[in-house]
Each structure stands twice: as C-alpha cells, then as structure tokens.
Design a protein around this motif. Structure first.
Motif, PDB file in Angstrom:
ATOM      1  N   VAL A  20       6.393  -3.572   7.096  1.00 17.99           N
ATOM      2  CA  VAL A  20       6.542  -3.010   5.743  1.00 17.99           C
ATOM      3  C   VAL A  20       5.656  -1.771   5.594  1.00 17.99           C
ATOM      4  O   VAL A  20       5.989  -0.841   4.868  1.00 17.99           O
ATOM      5  CB  VAL A  20       6.217  -4.083   4.680  1.00 17.99           C
ATOM      6  N   ALA A  21       4.540  -1.751   6.309  1.00 20.09           N
ATOM      7  CA  ALA A  21       3.597  -0.637   6.208  1.00 20.09           C
ATOM      8  C   ALA A  21       4.156   0.676   6.739  1.00 20.09           C
ATOM      9  O   ALA A  21       3.514   1.714   6.615  1.00 20.09           O
ATOM     10  CB  ALA A  21       2.299  -0.995   6.939  1.00 20.09           C
ATOM     11  N   GLU A  55      -3.907  -2.101  -0.853  1.00 21.56           N
ATOM     12  CA  GLU A  55      -3.606  -2.323  -2.269  1.00 21.56           C
ATOM     13  C   GLU A  55      -2.109  -2.338  -2.560  1.00 21.56           C
ATOM     14  O   GLU A  55      -1.668  -2.997  -3.507  1.00 21.56           O
ATOM     15  CB  GLU A  55      -4.283  -1.239  -3.132  1.00 21.56           C
ATOM     16  N   THR A  56      -1.327  -1.610  -1.775  1.00 23.73           N
ATOM     17  CA  THR A  56       0.110  -1.524  -2.039  1.00 23.73           C
ATOM     18  C   THR A  56       0.953  -2.387  -1.108  1.00 23.73           C
ATOM     19  O   THR A  56       2.144  -2.541  -1.335  1.00 23.73           O
ATOM     20  CB  THR A  56       0.607  -0.066  -1.915  1.00 23.73           C
ATOM     21  N   ASN A  57       0.357  -2.940  -0.077  1.00 22.53           N
ATOM     22  CA  ASN A  57       1.086  -3.776   0.869  1.00 22.53           C
ATOM     23  C   ASN A  57       0.987  -5.226   0.413  1.00 22.53           C
ATOM     24  O   ASN A  57      -0.096  -5.823   0.444  1.00 22.53           O
ATOM     25  CB  ASN A  57       0.515  -3.602   2.277  1.00 22.53           C
ATOM     26  N   ALA A 115      -7.658  -1.903   5.966  1.00 23.13           N
ATOM     27  CA  ALA A 115      -6.520  -0.993   6.176  1.00 23.13           C
ATOM     28  C   ALA A 115      -5.301  -1.820   6.548  1.00 23.13           C
ATOM     29  O   ALA A 115      -5.401  -3.014   6.858  1.00 23.13           O
ATOM     30  CB  ALA A 115      -6.826   0.009   7.283  1.00 23.13           C
ATOM     31  N   VAL A 116      -4.162  -1.164   6.528  1.00 23.86           N
ATOM     32  CA  VAL A 116      -2.925  -1.768   7.004  1.00 23.86           C
ATOM     33  C   VAL A 116      -2.165  -0.698   7.785  1.00 23.86           C
ATOM     34  O   VAL A 116      -2.158   0.477   7.401  1.00 23.86           O
ATOM     35  CB  VAL A 116      -2.082  -2.360   5.849  1.00 23.86           C
ATOM     36  N   PHE A 117      -1.605  -1.115   8.911  1.00 28.87           N
ATOM     37  CA  PHE A 117      -0.868  -0.197   9.777  1.00 28.87           C
ATOM     38  C   PHE A 117       0.514  -0.754  10.065  1.00 28.87           C
ATOM     39  O   PHE A 117       0.698  -1.971  10.148  1.00 28.87           O
ATOM     40  CB  PHE A 117      -1.599  -0.009  11.117  1.00 28.87           C
ATOM     41  N   ALA A 118       1.450   0.157  10.244  1.00 29.56           N
ATOM     42  CA  ALA A 118       2.781  -0.252  10.678  1.00 29.56           C
ATOM     43  C   ALA A 118       2.712  -0.649  12.146  1.00 29.56           C
ATOM     44  O   ALA A 118       1.916  -0.105  12.912  1.00 29.56           O
ATOM     45  CB  ALA A 118       3.766   0.893  10.479  1.00 29.56           C
ATOM     46  N   GLY A 119       3.548  -1.582  12.529  1.00 33.09           N
ATOM     47  CA  GLY A 119       3.556  -2.073  13.904  1.00 33.09           C
ATOM     48  C   GLY A 119       4.642  -1.425  14.734  1.00 33.09           C
ATOM     49  O   GLY A 119       4.942  -0.240  14.586  1.00 33.09           O
ATOM     50  N   ALA A 120       5.227  -2.226  15.596  1.00 35.63           N
ATOM     51  CA  ALA A 120       6.289  -1.753  16.489  1.00 35.63           C
ATOM     52  C   ALA A 120       7.294  -2.873  16.690  1.00 35.63           C
ATOM     53  O   ALA A 120       6.974  -4.052  16.543  1.00 35.63           O
ATOM     54  CB  ALA A 120       5.701  -1.327  17.835  1.00 35.63           C
ATOM     55  N   MET A 156      11.447  -0.026  22.716  1.00 37.79           N
ATOM     56  CA  MET A 156      10.366  -0.134  21.744  1.00 37.79           C
ATOM     57  C   MET A 156      10.589   0.896  20.646  1.00 37.79           C
ATOM     58  O   MET A 156      10.987   2.024  20.923  1.00 37.79           O
ATOM     59  CB  MET A 156       9.003   0.121  22.380  1.00 37.79           C
ATOM     60  N   ILE A 157      10.335   0.474  19.427  1.00 38.81           N
ATOM     61  CA  ILE A 157      10.390   1.383  18.287  1.00 38.81           C
ATOM     62  C   ILE A 157       9.018   1.286  17.625  1.00 38.81           C
ATOM     63  O   ILE A 157       8.679   0.272  17.022  1.00 38.81           O
ATOM     64  CB  ILE A 157      11.498   0.990  17.297  1.00 38.81           C
ATOM     65  N   GLU A 158       8.225   2.334  17.789  1.00 38.35           N
ATOM     66  CA  GLU A 158       6.846   2.298  17.307  1.00 38.35           C
ATOM     67  C   GLU A 158       6.721   3.057  15.994  1.00 38.35           C
ATOM     68  O   GLU A 158       7.103   4.214  15.900  1.00 38.35           O
ATOM     69  CB  GLU A 158       5.921   2.901  18.357  1.00 38.35           C
ATOM     70  N   TYR A 159       6.172   2.366  15.000  1.00 38.42           N
ATOM     71  CA  TYR A 159       5.950   2.958  13.687  1.00 38.42           C
ATOM     72  C   TYR A 159       4.472   3.250  13.432  1.00 38.42           C
ATOM     73  O   TYR A 159       4.129   3.855  12.430  1.00 38.42           O
ATOM     74  CB  TYR A 159       6.455   2.020  12.597  1.00 38.42           C
ATOM     75  N   THR A 160       3.595   2.816  14.313  1.00 38.81           N
ATOM     76  CA  THR A 160       2.157   2.977  14.111  1.00 38.81           C
ATOM     77  C   THR A 160       1.797   4.454  13.991  1.00 38.81           C
ATOM     78  O   THR A 160       2.156   5.260  14.842  1.00 38.81           O
ATOM     79  CB  THR A 160       1.362   2.336  15.265  1.00 38.81           C
ATOM     80  N   ASP A 161       1.077   4.783  12.929  1.00 36.26           N
ATOM     81  CA  ASP A 161       0.577   6.139  12.714  1.00 36.26           C
ATOM     82  C   ASP A 161      -0.805   6.206  13.374  1.00 36.26           C
ATOM     83  O   ASP A 161      -1.802   5.759  12.806  1.00 36.26           O
ATOM     84  CB  ASP A 161       0.492   6.419  11.213  1.00 36.26           C
TER      85      ASP A 161
END
Length: 176
Positions: free
Chosen positions: A89-90, A99-101, A119-124, A155-160
């Motif tokens: 979701v991140a 706060e928003t996740n 913190a929150v990070f997007a995964g993969a 793999m589809i990586e969304y991590t910033d």
C-alpha cells in the motif's frame, strides 16, 4: 555505537532495505543485522539503539515481531529506537507515511513501544516465487488496489531507495 538492526521478512525485501540502511550507516555505527525467527533469542543490553523492520502479509505485520515487541517494549522505550514497515500500500503517495498508512498506524497503536523514529516503505512483488495460492491472492489484492498484476515479471520493485537512505540518515541523526 552498537546498533541492532532486527527484521522479519517474507521475500527478503525487508532484508534488502535493512542492508541498505546498514550500508548507509557505514562506519558510523557497529551494526548487527539479525533476522527475527521464532527461536531467536535477543539480549538488548549491548545495544545503544535498535531498529526494527517488518513486512506485512495479508494485512498483518509479523506475529513474531509483535511478540518480540510485547516482550521487550519496556527496554525498547528506554533506548533510542526506530521502526519501519514494508507493505505494498505504501507505493501510493498518500499511503507512504506511518501516519497515512493504515496498516502501520494500526500496528503502532496496538503496541506499548513508542519508537523514536518510524517510517513505511513500499515492498516488492515476486510473483514467480509465490505458491499458487499466494500468487493468486496477491494478484487479486493488487488488482483491487490498481497495482501490477503481471505474474510473468520476475520482480516488481516499488521500494523508493532514496527514501530508505533519507530514513537511514534521519535514524543516525536522531538515534545514534
């Protein structure tokens, strides 16, 4: 300074994030990177700071991590500490902070530990590695959330990664 970098993971993306944080901290801190497993015994006394990282699966953070936090929250509250969550979701701009996740906000509200920094990070996504059930469930969840559903991609990586490095710098500045 001795720092514990403790994590739980499903597909090793949380480990990749923790390793990037460790590399960013470089020679500034003496870091131990440890995967929290059901039989892992951790003594927090040698550490001046602790960073916990956990991913979610089907809407929940790791039960092992929750159990660890419940058992050690008093000690964690007495030292400098941080938490980061990893979830798909991140990947959305309005869902990428603690706060928003929703998942991270709910998790942090349920525990007695109050991390100094979070913190929150997007995964993969690792579609080819998932079993049939997980691949189809995760694909359905991604379809609902208007995410990538192409199971042929390795793999589809969304991590910033720049956000991860900024967090590592902030962790060092505030905690170490």
């Amino acid at each position: 300074m001795k720092v514990l970098l403790l994590y739980t993971t499903h597909e090793k993306q949380t480990l990749k994030i923790m390793e990037r944080i460790k590399n960013r901290l470089g020679h500034k801190c003496d870091c131990d990177v440890i995967e929290l497993l059901p039989d892992t015994k951790i003594d927090l006394t040698p550490y001046q700071a602790v960073l916990l990282g956990s991913s979610i699966r089907y809407g929940f953070y790791s039960k092992i991590m929750k159990k660890f936090i419940d058992a050690h929250y008093q000690q964690l509250n007495q030292i400098k500490s941080g938490f980061f969550g990893v979830n798909m979701v991140a990947r959305k701009p309005n869902k990428n902070t603690p706060e928003t996740n929703l998942y991270t906000r709910k998790f942090l509200a349920k525990i007695l530990w109050k991390p100094t920094i979070k913190a929150v990070f997007a995964g993969a996504l690792y579609y080819p590695q998932y079993n049939w059930f997980d691949r189809n469930m995760i694909r359905f969840i991604m379809w609902l959330g208007k995410g990538d559903t192409d199971v042929s991609k390795p793999m589809i990586e969304y991590t910033d990664w720049s956000k991860v490095e900024e967090f590592a710098d902030q962790f060092y500045a505030e905690v170490c």
